[in-house]
Write a protein that holds these residues in place. Structure first.
Motif, PDB file in Angstrom:
ATOM      1  N   SER A   1     -19.845  15.161 -14.031  1.00  9.68           N
ATOM      2  CA  SER A   1     -18.757  14.850 -13.101  1.00  9.68           C
ATOM      3  C   SER A   1     -18.824  15.840 -11.955  1.00  9.68           C
ATOM      4  N   CYS A   2     -19.578  15.493 -10.921  1.00  4.47           N
ATOM      5  CA  CYS A   2     -19.755  16.351  -9.747  1.00  4.47           C
ATOM      6  C   CYS A   2     -19.350  15.547  -8.519  1.00  4.47           C
ATOM      7  N   GLU A   3     -18.315  16.005  -7.811  1.00  2.00           N
ATOM      8  CA  GLU A   3     -17.754  15.258  -6.677  1.00  2.00           C
ATOM      9  C   GLU A   3     -17.771  16.163  -5.437  1.00  2.00           C
ATOM     10  N   PRO A   4     -18.933  16.326  -4.812  1.00  2.00           N
ATOM     11  CA  PRO A   4     -19.133  17.358  -3.786  1.00  2.00           C
ATOM     12  C   PRO A   4     -18.255  17.198  -2.559  1.00  2.00           C
ATOM     13  N   GLY A   5     -17.718  18.326  -2.125  1.00  7.54           N
ATOM     14  CA  GLY A   5     -16.914  18.381  -0.916  1.00  7.54           C
ATOM     15  C   GLY A   5     -17.602  19.218   0.148  1.00  7.54           C
ATOM     16  N   ILE A   6     -17.497  18.784   1.406  1.00  7.73           N
ATOM     17  CA  ILE A   6     -18.059  19.517   2.534  1.00  7.73           C
ATOM     18  C   ILE A   6     -17.188  20.738   2.811  1.00  7.73           C
ATOM     19  N   ILE A   7     -17.833  21.878   3.089  1.00  9.21           N
ATOM     20  CA  ILE A   7     -17.125  23.132   3.337  1.00  9.21           C
ATOM     21  C   ILE A   7     -17.306  23.537   4.799  1.00  9.21           C
ATOM     22  N   MET A   8     -16.195  23.822   5.454  1.00 10.89           N
ATOM     23  CA  MET A   8     -16.187  24.399   6.799  1.00 10.89           C
ATOM     24  C   MET A   8     -15.590  25.798   6.697  1.00 10.89           C
ATOM     25  N   VAL A   9     -16.065  26.719   7.534  1.00 11.07           N
ATOM     26  CA  VAL A   9     -15.543  28.087   7.517  1.00 11.07           C
ATOM     27  C   VAL A   9     -15.189  28.519   8.930  1.00 11.07           C
ATOM     28  N   ALA A  10     -14.257  29.464   9.039  1.00  6.86           N
ATOM     29  CA  ALA A  10     -13.841  29.964  10.353  1.00  6.86           C
ATOM     30  C   ALA A  10     -13.573  31.465  10.278  1.00  6.86           C
ATOM     31  N   TYR A  11     -14.054  32.160  11.290  1.00  5.18           N
ATOM     32  CA  TYR A  11     -13.753  33.583  11.475  1.00  5.18           C
ATOM     33  C   TYR A  11     -12.703  33.683  12.573  1.00  5.18           C
ATOM     34  N   ASP A  12     -11.610  34.368  12.288  1.00  2.21           N
ATOM     35  CA  ASP A  12     -10.490  34.474  13.232  1.00  2.21           C
ATOM     36  C   ASP A  12     -10.833  35.489  14.324  1.00  2.21           C
ATOM     37  N   ARG A  13     -11.702  35.067  15.230  1.00  5.32           N
ATOM     38  CA  ARG A  13     -12.223  35.991  16.239  1.00  5.32           C
ATOM     39  C   ARG A  13     -11.132  36.503  17.179  1.00  5.32           C
ATOM     40  N   ASN A  14     -10.190  35.625  17.550  1.00  2.29           N
ATOM     41  CA  ASN A  14      -9.143  36.052  18.489  1.00  2.29           C
ATOM     42  C   ASN A  14      -7.914  36.630  17.783  1.00  2.29           C
ATOM     43  N   LYS A  15      -7.968  36.716  16.456  1.00  2.00           N
ATOM     44  CA  LYS A  15      -6.927  37.381  15.662  1.00  2.00           C
ATOM     45  C   LYS A  15      -5.532  36.778  15.880  1.00  2.00           C
ATOM     46  N   ASN A  16      -5.461  35.457  16.031  1.00  3.73           N
ATOM     47  CA  ASN A  16      -4.159  34.814  16.201  1.00  3.73           C
ATOM     48  C   ASN A  16      -3.605  34.262  14.886  1.00  3.73           C
TER      49      ASN A  16
ATOM     50  N   GLU B   1     -13.574  27.634  16.338  1.00  2.00           N
ATOM     51  CA  GLU B   1     -13.973  28.658  15.368  1.00  2.00           C
ATOM     52  C   GLU B   1     -14.562  28.067  14.087  1.00  2.00           C
ATOM     53  N   TRP B   2     -14.575  26.740  13.963  1.00  2.00           N
ATOM     54  CA  TRP B   2     -15.046  26.111  12.733  1.00  2.00           C
ATOM     55  C   TRP B   2     -16.566  25.936  12.737  1.00  2.00           C
ATOM     56  N   TYR B   3     -17.182  26.226  11.593  1.00  4.03           N
ATOM     57  CA  TYR B   3     -18.615  26.008  11.389  1.00  4.03           C
ATOM     58  C   TYR B   3     -18.815  25.378  10.008  1.00  4.03           C
ATOM     59  N   GLU B   4     -19.781  24.480   9.921  1.00  3.85           N
ATOM     60  CA  GLU B   4     -20.035  23.806   8.649  1.00  3.85           C
ATOM     61  C   GLU B   4     -21.038  24.598   7.820  1.00  3.85           C
ATOM     62  N   ILE B   5     -20.768  24.686   6.526  1.00  7.95           N
ATOM     63  CA  ILE B   5     -21.749  25.254   5.608  1.00  7.95           C
ATOM     64  C   ILE B   5     -22.849  24.216   5.405  1.00  7.95           C
ATOM     65  N   ALA B   6     -24.056  24.577   5.814  1.00  6.50           N
ATOM     66  CA  ALA B   6     -25.190  23.654   5.689  1.00  6.50           C
ATOM     67  C   ALA B   6     -25.726  23.745   4.265  1.00  6.50           C
ATOM     68  N   GLY B   7     -25.215  22.861   3.416  1.00  2.00           N
ATOM     69  CA  GLY B   7     -25.680  22.815   2.042  1.00  2.00           C
ATOM     70  C   GLY B   7     -27.064  22.196   1.946  1.00  2.00           C
ATOM     71  N   SER B   8     -27.501  21.951   0.720  1.00  7.85           N
ATOM     72  CA  SER B   8     -28.868  21.485   0.479  1.00  7.85           C
ATOM     73  C   SER B   8     -29.173  20.136   1.116  1.00  7.85           C
ATOM     74  N   GLU B   9     -28.135  19.345   1.430  1.00 12.87           N
ATOM     75  CA  GLU B   9     -28.356  18.005   1.981  1.00 12.87           C
ATOM     76  C   GLU B   9     -28.165  17.934   3.491  1.00 12.87           C
ATOM     77  N   TYR B  10     -27.775  19.032   4.112  1.00 16.62           N
ATOM     78  CA  TYR B  10     -27.352  18.984   5.519  1.00 16.62           C
ATOM     79  C   TYR B  10     -28.429  18.432   6.449  1.00 16.62           C
ATOM     80  N   PHE B  11     -29.672  18.867   6.292  1.00 19.17           N
ATOM     81  CA  PHE B  11     -30.727  18.495   7.228  1.00 19.17           C
ATOM     82  C   PHE B  11     -31.491  17.237   6.803  1.00 19.17           C
ATOM     83  N   LYS B  12     -31.049  16.575   5.751  1.00 18.30           N
ATOM     84  CA  LYS B  12     -31.727  15.364   5.286  1.00 18.30           C
ATOM     85  C   LYS B  12     -31.218  14.142   6.039  1.00 18.30           C
ATOM     86  N   ASN B  13     -32.094  13.138   6.185  1.00 17.65           N
ATOM     87  CA  ASN B  13     -31.683  11.927   6.903  1.00 17.65           C
ATOM     88  C   ASN B  13     -30.776  11.028   6.086  1.00 17.65           C
ATOM     89  N   THR B  14     -30.509  11.406   4.848  1.00 18.05           N
ATOM     90  CA  THR B  14     -29.563  10.658   4.016  1.00 18.05           C
ATOM     91  C   THR B  14     -28.126  11.126   4.241  1.00 18.05           C
TER      92      THR B  14
END
Length: 398
Positions: free
Chosen positions: A205-220, A227-240
């Motif tokens: 039972s594996c139901e993968p979720g996409i992860i985005m991360v943000a660094y609070d550069r402007n400290k607000n 500020e959002w960036y996607e975690i490029a998991g093992s499937e990110y660069f695949k054409n699927t």
């Protein structure tokens, strides 16, 4: 000398003088104007120290023999209280200048937690656990459900939150910046598990979720859109994998939905219609195990939708008879994709990429966004829906 020649020379002299002024200005612009480093810098652990140079050139920042940055501005963070000898080498106009300092990292004055400190947004998609995890009570608003999501995820005694089908998401933050150090930096908890098939050991039972991360550069204190960036998991660069996939869910007329029978997978019914930006449409089914509405009852709109990265379907019928469906675990980089004890549930901030798929170097992260990455019906199990059961900093130690 005739008058015409004299005038020409005067004009030429002025031109030469003007060129000389320009050259002088350019020379002034290229002057090396860095004032050097302070004798020392002090910062608490898990906070980012910024040291700008405000000049052009090539830069090598190092601690002992380890290069830590090649940027003009140093962003330094440590999970350890200690003193670090700092060296900066600047290459400018063929010359190299060397500066020395030290960074003193002190223990924080307050008390930090390695766990989720706040939930900033909760917008689930439709699903069989909707209005149950967390529980909806008639009259609850989005603010009420956000508070319930916070109660589920904040702190060390976190419970589970269901995000529903594709696109449903939650956004949470920490009370400190999780540093981007060597190896994996934080863990996201879910309810994934592996089955017993010897020929496919990393499925269950594996139901993968996409992860985005943000660094609070402007400290607000909040994650801004840029500020959002996607975690490029093992499937990110695949054409699927489909980038910028959009889906819309349509609110059903609950009075016209038949009640499923009690024989499980044989009586699932077409329930909530969806359509995507690729010309596809279909239904989220309703099963006998969950009789409540699968549409978030605190949403008043007749439809709502999501856009984000979509992964290839990962569930298949292992039994061949429709009785036993399993979801394959992807190698790395996703939430609810492997058991909490597995290395695949640990995330490396260095996997973060920008909108163009280029890796970015973040000093750390303050916020995380998880959305369900699959749009699939897994037979009698129903929709594939990511669950989040907490998260924590892998580097934090008291």
């Amino acid at each position: 000398m005739n008058k015409r020649t004299a005038n020409y020379l005067k004009t030429g002299a002025l031109s030469l003088l003007f060129v000389g002024i320009i050259a002088s200005c350019k020379h002034d612009d290229n002057e090396f104007s860095f004032n050097g480093l302070d004798d020392s810098y002090t910062i608490e652990r898990f906070k980012v120290l910024n040291i700008p140079t405000n000049i052009s050139g090539s830069f090598t920042w190092s601690i002992n023999d380890s290069i830590i940055s090649n940027n003009s501005e140093l962003e330094f963070i440590s999970a350890k209280a200690d003193a670090f000898p700092l060296t900066l080498k600047i290459g400018h106009n063929g010359e190299e200048k060397v500066y020395h300092s030290k960074i003193v990292v002190t223990k924080e004055t307050g008390t930090l937690s390695k766990y989720i400190a706040k939930v900033l947004d909760f917008r689930p998609a439709v699903g069989q656990f909707m209005n149950e995890i967390p529980e909806y009570v008639q009259g609850n608003t989005s603010a009420d459900m956000l508070q319930k999501a916070s109660a589920s995820l904040v702190g060390s005694n976190s419970t589970m939150l269901s995000l529903g089908g594709f696109g449903g998401y939650v956004v949470f933050g920490f009370d400190h910046t999780i540093p981007n150090l060597n190896g994996r930096d934080f863990k996201i908890l879910g309810n994934a598990f592996f089955g017993n098939a010897s020929n496919d050991p990393r499925s269950g039972s594996c139901e993968p979720g996409i992860i985005m991360v943000a660094y609070d550069r402007n400290k607000n204190g909040k994650p801004d859109d840029n500020e959002w960036y996607e975690i490029a998991g093992s499937e990110y660069f695949k054409n699927t994998t489909t980038k910028d996939y959009s889906i819309t869910y349509f609110k059903p007329n609950e009075n016209k939905v038949p009640v499923p029978g009690n024989d499980g997978w044989q009586t699932d019914i077409e329930y909530i219609k969806w359509q995507d930006n690729l010309g596809n449409s279909g239904f989220k089914t309703k099963n006998t195990f969950h009789a409540q509405s699968y549409y978030p009852l605190w949403f008043s709109d007749a439809s709502y939708g999501f856009t984000g990265t979509r992964l290839k379907d990962n569930f298949y019928d292992q039994s061949g008879t429709g009785t036993y469906w399993v979801g394959k675990s992807y190698d790395f980089g996703y939430a609810d994709n492997a058991p909490n004890t597995d290395e695949a549930s640990n995330i490396d901030i260095s996997w973060a990429v920008d909108r163009n798929g280029r890796y970015v170097k973040l000093p750390g992260i303050d916020f995380v966004r998880v959305h369900t990455g699959i749009n699939q019906e897994a037979g009698w199990l129903g929709e594939v829906s990511t669950e989040v059961a907490g998260a924590y900093d892998l580097h934090y130690k008291k």
